[in-house]
Design a protein around this motif. Sequence first.
Motif, mmCIF file in Angstrom:
data_model
loop_
_atom_site.group_PDB
_atom_site.id
_atom_site.type_symbol
_atom_site.label_atom_id
_atom_site.label_comp_id
_atom_site.label_asym_id
_atom_site.label_seq_id
_atom_site.Cartn_x
_atom_site.Cartn_y
_atom_site.Cartn_z
ATOM 1 N N HIS A 288 0.846 -1.193 0.000
ATOM 2 C CA HIS A 288 0.000 0.000 0.000
ATOM 3 C C HIS A 288 0.889 1.253 0.000
ATOM 4 O O HIS A 288 2.005 1.245 0.538
ATOM 5 C CB HIS A 288 -0.922 0.039 1.212
ATOM 6 N N PHE A 289 0.376 2.319 -0.562
ATOM 7 C CA PHE A 289 1.088 3.581 -0.676
ATOM 8 C C PHE A 289 1.377 4.168 0.710
ATOM 9 O O PHE A 289 0.493 4.222 1.565
ATOM 10 C CB PHE A 289 0.245 4.555 -1.509
ATOM 11 N N VAL A 391 6.972 12.707 4.968
ATOM 12 C CA VAL A 391 6.210 13.867 5.449
ATOM 13 C C VAL A 391 4.719 13.644 5.214
ATOM 14 O O VAL A 391 3.887 13.876 6.093
ATOM 15 C CB VAL A 391 6.685 15.155 4.750
ATOM 16 N N GLY A 392 4.371 13.183 4.010
ATOM 17 C CA GLY A 392 2.974 12.916 3.705
ATOM 18 C C GLY A 392 2.394 11.820 4.576
ATOM 19 O O GLY A 392 1.259 11.913 5.061
ATOM 20 N N VAL A 396 -1.001 11.488 7.744
ATOM 21 C CA VAL A 396 -2.190 10.614 7.661
ATOM 22 C C VAL A 396 -1.926 9.248 8.293
ATOM 23 O O VAL A 396 -2.645 8.290 8.008
ATOM 24 C CB VAL A 396 -2.638 10.441 6.188
ATOM 25 N N GLU A 397 -0.942 9.147 9.174
ATOM 26 C CA GLU A 397 -0.520 7.843 9.672
ATOM 27 C C GLU A 397 -1.604 7.102 10.462
ATOM 28 O O GLU A 397 -1.602 5.878 10.518
ATOM 29 C CB GLU A 397 0.735 7.982 10.528
ATOM 30 N N ASP A 398 -2.549 7.830 11.037
ATOM 31 C CA ASP A 398 -3.621 7.154 11.777
ATOM 32 C C ASP A 398 -4.545 6.363 10.862
ATOM 33 O O ASP A 398 -5.276 5.474 11.331
ATOM 34 C CB ASP A 398 -4.461 8.177 12.546
ATOM 35 N N PHE A 399 -4.529 6.666 9.564
ATOM 36 C CA PHE A 399 -5.480 6.050 8.631
ATOM 37 C C PHE A 399 -4.811 5.161 7.592
ATOM 38 O O PHE A 399 -5.470 4.669 6.681
ATOM 39 C CB PHE A 399 -6.289 7.140 7.928
ATOM 40 N N LEU A 400 -3.499 4.941 7.709
ATOM 41 C CA LEU A 400 -2.811 4.112 6.731
ATOM 42 C C LEU A 400 -3.060 2.621 6.998
ATOM 43 O O LEU A 400 -3.321 2.217 8.123
ATOM 44 C CB LEU A 400 -1.309 4.397 6.762
#
Length: 400
Positions: A288-289, A391-392, A396-400
Amino acid sequence: MIWVSILILFIILIVAYCILDYKMGRRNFHQNSPSRDYSKRKGDIHLITHGKDLFSLLFADINDAQSSIHILFYIVKDDQFSKNFLQLLIQKAKQGVEVRLLIDWLGSHNTPKSLIKEIRNAGGHVAYSNRLKFPYPFFSLQQRNHRKISVIDGKIGYVGGYNVGKEYTDEDPVLSPWRDYHLRIFGESVHDLQNEFLIDWNRSTKNPIEKDDKYFSALPTGEMQHQFLPTEGLRLEHTVCELIEAAKESICIGTPYFIPSKTILGKLMDALKRGVKVRIIVPKKADHFLVKEASFFYLRALIGLGAEVYQYLNGFYHAKIIIVDEEICQIGTANFDRRSIYLNLEINCYIYDQDFIQKILTVVEKDICDSHRLSMEELKNTTFATKLKEVGAKAVEDFL
């Protein structure tokens, strides 16, 4: 210029709405979802590490089923392997066996609708878990039922990391071979898996089923002590922290996504400082990205304190495991990431049997041998593109 201002304001409002939706939806779910505790049980547990072995056994058990087939998966793909799986369920439903298939609404959005209809027409039942719901649509889209549970005739249980699709049987040229851990279980704890399936089923359908005695017949006691822990965005962090705090000598973690909470990261750092050996296995390639780049911040912090991090090279590593002091082993559906910690419905098995733990350690050592040890120098000298991804990913790490 005014249109730019309007666009910026619109984006701000959307972000603010999503944040409010997420926080209120999560709080509402937890207030209305009491935790469940299962006792330590005795049973027989078989570890499966190859998809072809798993589905050979599962398909045989389904084919031999006499009374009920209850199956929950996060993902059932739209490929020939998945169609074969669904066709088998159709066949058993036509034979009069009670067939219930529960799949995640988002994770299994591509499951062939024509075959779902055939299962129902044959007398089987299919339901979708965790559909889009109001008044908290953003939260409901984020929270997924990530469990993988199968219960055959109320006597044989399965739980672990595998979903249904060709990539899980090494037929995907990009991610093959697929490395994962799944458990086949006999004994009294199958009742706990059955109970979890019924809870998830009744949440997901307007036609709930009762806890009938036919699903809970007397089961033998086995040799291996173990315990199931279902989590729904609250208890996993606390449980993992307890495991880490209890470690005296060693912690081994295997996960496809390493994005721990701040609290768990702090506990791992404390363990390293008191001399505990920490080893972490992650995949070299990502499915996953941004998930790979999201882990780098945390891996730098741990490697800096002496942790050993191994990137699995022989295919894609999707196992979920924690072993502490070679005395307790956690295997299940939860990843070592914030989505499993704070959002998803998961279930893990905590195993206390020393013989089993030694067997799984042999498997883990083999996986480490098939890995590359990641160095601090490699993490410091990433490309500019990788740094931008980091950085990106952080945002959004809570939703990866």
